[in-house]
Design an enzyme around this catalytic site. Sequence first.
Site, PDB file in Angstrom:
ATOM      1  N   SER A 291      -2.554  -3.617   4.464  1.00 54.04           N
ATOM      2  CA  SER A 291      -3.566  -3.255   5.450  1.00 54.04           C
ATOM      3  C   SER A 291      -4.441  -4.463   5.746  1.00 54.04           C
ATOM      4  O   SER A 291      -4.795  -5.218   4.848  1.00 54.04           O
ATOM      5  CB  SER A 291      -4.431  -2.107   4.920  1.00 54.04           C
ATOM      6  OG  SER A 291      -5.429  -1.766   5.856  1.00 54.04           O
TER       7      SER A 291
ATOM      8  N   THR B 106       3.299  -5.859  -6.903  1.00 57.84           N
ATOM      9  CA  THR B 106       3.030  -7.229  -7.328  1.00 57.84           C
ATOM     10  C   THR B 106       1.560  -7.521  -7.596  1.00 57.84           C
ATOM     11  O   THR B 106       1.244  -8.590  -8.098  1.00 57.84           O
ATOM     12  CB  THR B 106       3.540  -8.230  -6.268  1.00 57.84           C
ATOM     13  OG1 THR B 106       2.889  -7.965  -5.025  1.00 57.84           O
ATOM     14  CG2 THR B 106       5.045  -8.141  -6.107  1.00 57.84           C
ATOM     15  N   ASN B 107       0.671  -6.600  -7.241  1.00 56.58           N
ATOM     16  CA  ASN B 107      -0.748  -6.864  -7.507  1.00 56.58           C
ATOM     17  C   ASN B 107      -1.437  -5.639  -8.083  1.00 56.58           C
ATOM     18  O   ASN B 107      -0.962  -4.516  -7.938  1.00 56.58           O
ATOM     19  CB  ASN B 107      -1.471  -7.396  -6.262  1.00 56.58           C
ATOM     20  CG  ASN B 107      -1.599  -6.370  -5.175  1.00 56.58           C
ATOM     21  OD1 ASN B 107      -2.159  -5.299  -5.398  1.00 56.58           O
ATOM     22  ND2 ASN B 107      -1.087  -6.665  -3.996  1.00 56.58           N
TER      23      ASN B 107
ATOM     24  N   GLY C 164      -9.180   3.279   3.489  1.00 60.37           N
ATOM     25  CA  GLY C 164      -8.137   4.026   2.785  1.00 60.37           C
ATOM     26  C   GLY C 164      -6.825   4.130   3.540  1.00 60.37           C
ATOM     27  O   GLY C 164      -6.045   5.053   3.297  1.00 60.37           O
TER      28      GLY C 164
ATOM     29  N   GLU D  72      -0.239 -11.392  -0.809  1.00 59.89           N
ATOM     30  CA  GLU D  72       0.681 -10.953  -1.871  1.00 59.89           C
ATOM     31  C   GLU D  72       0.833 -12.084  -2.887  1.00 59.89           C
ATOM     32  O   GLU D  72       1.152 -13.214  -2.517  1.00 59.89           O
ATOM     33  CB  GLU D  72       2.021 -10.544  -1.246  1.00 59.89           C
ATOM     34  CG  GLU D  72       2.970  -9.846  -2.196  1.00 59.89           C
ATOM     35  CD  GLU D  72       3.765 -10.821  -3.022  1.00 59.89           C
ATOM     36  OE1 GLU D  72       3.955 -10.554  -4.221  1.00 59.89           O
ATOM     37  OE2 GLU D  72       4.185 -11.869  -2.493  1.00 59.89           O
TER      38      GLU D  72
ATOM     39  N   GLY E 167     -11.619  -0.686   3.181  1.00 66.38           N
ATOM     40  CA  GLY E 167     -12.621   0.363   3.067  1.00 66.38           C
ATOM     41  C   GLY E 167     -12.345   1.638   3.840  1.00 66.38           C
ATOM     42  O   GLY E 167     -13.179   2.537   3.857  1.00 66.38           O
TER      43      GLY E 167
ATOM     44  N   LYS F 135      -2.348   6.097  -9.398  1.00 63.61           N
ATOM     45  CA  LYS F 135      -3.230   7.207  -9.019  1.00 63.61           C
ATOM     46  C   LYS F 135      -2.453   8.325  -8.316  1.00 63.61           C
ATOM     47  O   LYS F 135      -2.844   9.485  -8.366  1.00 63.61           O
ATOM     48  CB  LYS F 135      -4.346   6.687  -8.108  1.00 63.61           C
ATOM     49  CG  LYS F 135      -5.366   7.715  -7.713  1.00 63.61           C
ATOM     50  CD  LYS F 135      -6.455   7.114  -6.853  1.00 63.61           C
ATOM     51  CE  LYS F 135      -7.425   8.181  -6.395  1.00 63.61           C
ATOM     52  NZ  LYS F 135      -8.453   7.633  -5.515  1.00 63.61           N
TER      53      LYS F 135
END
Length: 197
Positions: free
Chosen positions: A117, A149-150, A123, A27, A121, A159
């Site tokens: 996570s 924060t990213n 999801g 983070e 890769g 999305k």
Amino acid sequence: MYTLIKLTSEYTSRAISFTSRNFVASEPTSIALKLTTCDFTTSFQNIMKQCVDYGHSFAFVDADDNIKAQILNIPYDAYENMHYGNIRETDPMFDLFGNLDSYTPDDKCLYVFAIGSEVTGKGLATKLLKKTIEESSSHGFKYIYGDCTNIISQNMFEKHGFETVGSVKYKGYQYGITKPFDSINCTEYIKRMVKTI
């Protein structure tokens, strides 16, 4: 193979350890402040415990019941009244996040405190966010919001229908006489992002 679970009290210590470990490693504000897992846990263990206790948090666990990805959520009214472990190492972070407080929800809201996570890769973080959206609607929440924060979380939230309602630029952000977030290069802004359910 990973199994989706609702976090319960038996997972509290593992959930706290996972988030503390994950955030200090990836983070941006935690990295910029050079926080240790001990620093992060001291400041945020109360809210992480409450996220589990309120029953709106989820995780993916492996075959050995180890948390591999999780999302910690808490009703906004509980978040708003939360007490944190104050240590000087995290003071600039609290100051930064405080600059996003111009937005507050006007109805029942769920706050995403942390999502992360250790597996790439697959999801898993996206699936956890989708689960949170589904569950929040069935529990009468009108909004979900998070302080992203990213750029990865910002893109994922966008999305899934989240809109930016406030932002603060990292470069040049001043805390006292210091600029503690100038080393963040992966993302330009911290964003408060909201989804209407």
